[in-house]
Scaffold this active site. Structure first.
Site, mmCIF file in Angstrom:
data_model
loop_
_atom_site.group_PDB
_atom_site.id
_atom_site.type_symbol
_atom_site.label_atom_id
_atom_site.label_comp_id
_atom_site.label_asym_id
_atom_site.label_seq_id
_atom_site.Cartn_x
_atom_site.Cartn_y
_atom_site.Cartn_z
ATOM 1 N N THR A 185 0.854 -1.191 0.000
ATOM 2 C CA THR A 185 0.000 0.000 0.000
ATOM 3 C C THR A 185 0.886 1.235 0.000
ATOM 4 O O THR A 185 2.014 1.204 0.480
ATOM 5 C CB THR A 185 -0.863 0.085 1.266
ATOM 6 O OG1 THR A 185 0.020 0.095 2.384
ATOM 7 C CG2 THR A 185 -1.816 -1.061 1.361
ATOM 8 N N GLU A 330 -5.995 -2.691 -1.109
ATOM 9 C CA GLU A 330 -6.515 -3.753 -0.238
ATOM 10 C C GLU A 330 -7.753 -4.431 -0.821
ATOM 11 O O GLU A 330 -8.204 -5.443 -0.307
ATOM 12 C CB GLU A 330 -6.892 -3.168 1.139
ATOM 13 C CG GLU A 330 -5.723 -2.794 2.029
ATOM 14 C CD GLU A 330 -5.210 -1.384 1.800
ATOM 15 O OE1 GLU A 330 -5.447 -0.819 0.712
ATOM 16 O OE2 GLU A 330 -4.581 -0.835 2.727
ATOM 17 N N LYS A 439 -12.359 19.971 9.735
ATOM 18 C CA LYS A 439 -13.337 20.047 10.829
ATOM 19 C C LYS A 439 -13.498 21.508 11.227
ATOM 20 O O LYS A 439 -12.625 22.099 11.838
ATOM 21 C CB LYS A 439 -12.879 19.188 12.004
ATOM 22 C CG LYS A 439 -12.801 17.732 11.591
ATOM 23 C CD LYS A 439 -12.153 16.852 12.630
ATOM 24 C CE LYS A 439 -11.957 15.461 12.063
ATOM 25 N NZ LYS A 439 -10.729 15.294 11.269
ATOM 26 N N TRP A 444 -18.154 19.018 9.227
ATOM 27 C CA TRP A 444 -17.106 18.587 8.310
ATOM 28 C C TRP A 444 -17.247 19.257 6.952
ATOM 29 O O TRP A 444 -18.346 19.379 6.424
ATOM 30 C CB TRP A 444 -17.167 17.075 8.113
ATOM 31 C CG TRP A 444 -16.657 16.306 9.288
ATOM 32 C CD1 TRP A 444 -16.297 16.802 10.509
ATOM 33 C CD2 TRP A 444 -16.459 14.897 9.372
ATOM 34 N NE1 TRP A 444 -15.889 15.803 11.331
ATOM 35 C CE2 TRP A 444 -15.980 14.618 10.670
ATOM 36 C CE3 TRP A 444 -16.639 13.842 8.477
ATOM 37 C CZ2 TRP A 444 -15.674 13.333 11.094
ATOM 38 C CZ3 TRP A 444 -16.337 12.553 8.894
ATOM 39 C CH2 TRP A 444 -15.850 12.299 10.183
HETATM 40 P P1 AMP Z 1 -4.618 3.023 -3.376
HETATM 41 O O1 AMP Z 1 -4.593 1.891 -2.435
HETATM 42 O O2 AMP Z 1 -3.290 3.639 -3.626
HETATM 43 O O3 AMP Z 1 -5.311 2.648 -4.628
HETATM 44 O O4 AMP Z 1 -5.469 4.194 -2.691
HETATM 45 C C1 AMP Z 1 -6.792 3.983 -2.289
HETATM 46 C C2 AMP Z 1 -7.430 5.286 -1.885
HETATM 47 O O5 AMP Z 1 -7.490 6.184 -2.991
HETATM 48 C C3 AMP Z 1 -8.864 5.150 -1.430
HETATM 49 O O6 AMP Z 1 -8.980 4.707 -0.104
HETATM 50 C C4 AMP Z 1 -9.380 6.567 -1.636
HETATM 51 O O7 AMP Z 1 -9.025 7.406 -0.560
HETATM 52 C C5 AMP Z 1 -8.633 7.020 -2.872
HETATM 53 N N1 AMP Z 1 -9.482 6.873 -4.059
HETATM 54 C C6 AMP Z 1 -9.486 5.885 -4.969
HETATM 55 N N2 AMP Z 1 -10.392 6.118 -5.941
HETATM 56 C C7 AMP Z 1 -10.996 7.287 -5.639
HETATM 57 C C8 AMP Z 1 -12.027 8.075 -6.245
HETATM 58 N N3 AMP Z 1 -12.615 7.711 -7.381
HETATM 59 N N4 AMP Z 1 -12.398 9.215 -5.629
HETATM 60 C C9 AMP Z 1 -11.808 9.612 -4.475
HETATM 61 N N5 AMP Z 1 -10.820 8.920 -3.868
HETATM 62 C C10 AMP Z 1 -10.423 7.768 -4.436
#
Ligand code: AMP
Length: 546
Positions: A185, A330, A439, A444
């Site tokens: 991650t 994940e 906040k 929010w």
């Molecule tokens: P990753 O594991 O690097 O793919 O990151 C995952 C995170 O990216 C998610 O928990 C979100 O916070 C963000 N994310 C992924 N897709 C979107 C989306 N379409 N809009 C907003 N945030 C997103």
């Protein structure tokens, strides 16, 4: 009583077997790292994946070992990927954009034994090779003619070791729950954590993402995954495309607007997927050069929130359907995708776009709910927002080597770290990352919503919003802007543009202009870094309140 059906382990090798058997002559086209466009087919990839497995066996790799790749989306990467998994080893995709210390940590933590790498990444690995005692060989994915001079110990030429084999190799057999893929991650705090995919989770995810209401690929499609294979399995496309025999168009190292446009048009691409920054570059290129997208039918946007302005341009100016998607490493990674539901096809486009702006509905295999701080489920009314929790067979149950401890609650739900709403029709909308939400006065404010609105301004290239400490309101939003090249725009212009489009108390207290906004290795805005940059910043409204 047990069912009486055949026991057919869901292993990813069945996908490439199927592609070779029933779509053997379907093309995989690559913009190679060496330069020219290269064409191959699924049957050729199937053969060379088996050769790659044989070559790995000669290097002493056994079932359960971890083999890494540091590579762009190319046919060779796909061969190596299926070869590694087909040998029963675990394919660990390394994100080359990570810092050296993170790469060293990840490679050692995963115990990578061999690393396949593109020419581009020879210098990166040369720089850290002395810190990687467990790596036995580096396989440079090129031919002899392009093999570089390198200080990497035991550097091998991919074409040589693959073509030395005959391909007479039987895929490793085993349990469908065996590990086959590993991706760390991009967590912004603490060490990166390993998500260990199984054959079963990848096969189920491939089936799920490819349903009609999700990616919905067919054998007649040509798919261009700009999203890298090293970013959560190219959103499952490296499994889902061969599973249906869709043509794959691999962009290699070039993801600028011009290069992507060239592939979209010359390869008759019908579907494509990438993060918003890639689409920003493409749209700028199209507009600047007055180009069209006659073949493209669908574009998937995910990884970060897709701004409304971007969705509108694709839909209205280029007649391309946009699917907004959300997920995370994940989750293999796809969680939701925003296709329309029955009845919505006849809605006016603007009303459809109201739906498309949301991150979409859960794909089958993903259970999803929102909860308050005490874990109570919140209503799906499109208003209440809370912690987004997920559960399913392609969602991590633990991190590699137990890092981070128990990551599920007592009912097996995984907290995504995102805050979201879910509406009556099941469409989820991300409000923010839990740690990025602002906040203000006990309420929010969604930084994402402000960012998406601000980038709709024609002179704004990129926008980020962070909370700044405020004596009266606790936190207030600061809008940080990168202007479009050669354009000038004032704070007042931007605030005027936003006025009336959001609640008054959501309006940013100030606007700061910067040359560049920092990004993480997966292209997300690095809020932590921005907060550091602006840690001594005082809002004009804070001075007034004191
Ligand atoms: P990753 O594991 O690097 O793919 O990151 C995952 C995170 O990216 C998610 O928990 C979100 O916070 C963000 N994310 C992924 N897709 C979107 C989306 N379409 N809009 C907003 N945030 C997103």
């Amino acid at each position: 009583m047990k069912g009486l059906m055949q026991d057919w382990p869901l292993r990813v090798t069945t996908i490439i077997d199927h592609a070779a058997r029933f779509h053997g002559d379907r093309e995989v086209v690559t913009r190679t790292i060496e330069g020219p466009i290269a064409r191959t087919t699924y049957s050729e990839i199937h053969l060379r994946a088996r050769k790659a497995a044989q070559a790995l066996q000669k290097l002493g790799i056994e079932k359960g070992d971890v083999v890494a790749t540091m590579a762009w989306n190319t046919a060779r990467h796909l061969e190596a990927w299926y070869g590694i998994m087909g040998l029963g080893a675990v394919c660990h995709t390394l994100n080359p954009r990570l810092f050296a210390e993170q790469l060293i940590y990840i490679i050692n933590h995963a115990e990578d034994k061999v690393i396949f790498l593109d020419l581009t990444f020879v210098p990166i690995l040369e720089g850290i090779k002395d810190e990687l005692p467990k790596v036995k060989a580096y396989v440079v994915m090129t031919d002899r003619a392009h093999m570089p001079e390198t200080s990497l110990p035991n550097a091998l030429c991919y074409e040589e070791i693959v073509e030395a084999e005959n391909g007479e190799f039987k895929w490793a057999e085993g349990d469908e729950n065996d590990a086959c893929g590993l991706c760390y991650t991009s967590g912004t705090t603490g060490n990166p954590k390993g998500v260990l995919y199984s054959h079963r989770s990848n096969v189920l995810h491939a089936l799920a993402v490819n349903m009609g209401d999700a990616l919905g690929m067919k054998s007649t499609d040509a798919m261009l995954p700009v999203v890298p294979m090293f970013h959560a399995n190219a959103w499952g496309i490296s499994f889902a495309a061969p599973a249906v025999g869709a043509k794959l168009v691999m962009p290699g190292a070039n993801m600028d607007g011009e290069s992507i446009y060239e592939l979209l048009s010359t390869e008759n691409v019908t579907a494509t997927a990438a993060v918003p920054t890639v689409w920003l570059m493409l749209l700028q290129h199209l507009q600047k050069n007055k180009l069209e997208l006659p073949h493209l039918e669908r574009v998937v946007i995910g990884g970060s929130a897709a701004p409304r302005s971007m969705i509108e341009v694709f839909e209205k100016d280029y007649d391309v359907q946009v699917f907004h998607a959300w997920g995370m490493t994940e989750m293999s990674p796809m969680g939701t995708l925003g296709s329309l539901k029955a009845g919505m096809e006849d809605w006016p486009l603007d009303k459809q776009i109201d739906v498309k702006v949301k991150q979409g509905r859960a794909i089958y295999t993903v259970e999803m709910k929102i909860t308050d701080d005490d874990g109570n489920e919140l209503p799906c009314d499109g208003e209440a927002f809370g912690h987004l929790m997920v559960r399913g067979p392609a969602i991590a149950g633990a991190y590699l080597k137990g890092e981070g401890g128990n990551i599920l609650d007592e009912d097996g739900w995984f907290d995504t770290g995102d805050v979201a709403t879910i509406d009556e029709s099941g469409y989820m909308q991300i409000t923010d990352r839990a740690k990025d939400v602002i906040k203000s006065g006990g309420e929010w404010i969604s930084s994402i919503e402000l960012e998406n609105l601000a980038v709709g301004h024609p002179k704004v290239a990129e926008a980020a919003v962070i909370g700044i400490a405020h004596p009266k309101w606790d936190e207030r939003p600061l809008l940080i802007i990168v202007k479009n090249e050669g354009e000038d725009v004032s704070k007042e212009d931007i605030l005027d543009y936003m006025e009336g489009k959001i609640a008054k108390w959501w309006m940013p207290d100030d606007v700061a202009f910067v040359d560049e906004i920092p990004h993480t290795a997966t292209g997300k805005i690095q809020k932590l870094e921005l907060r550091k940059m602006f840690k001594d910043y005082t809002l004009p409204t804070a001075q007034a309140a004191e």
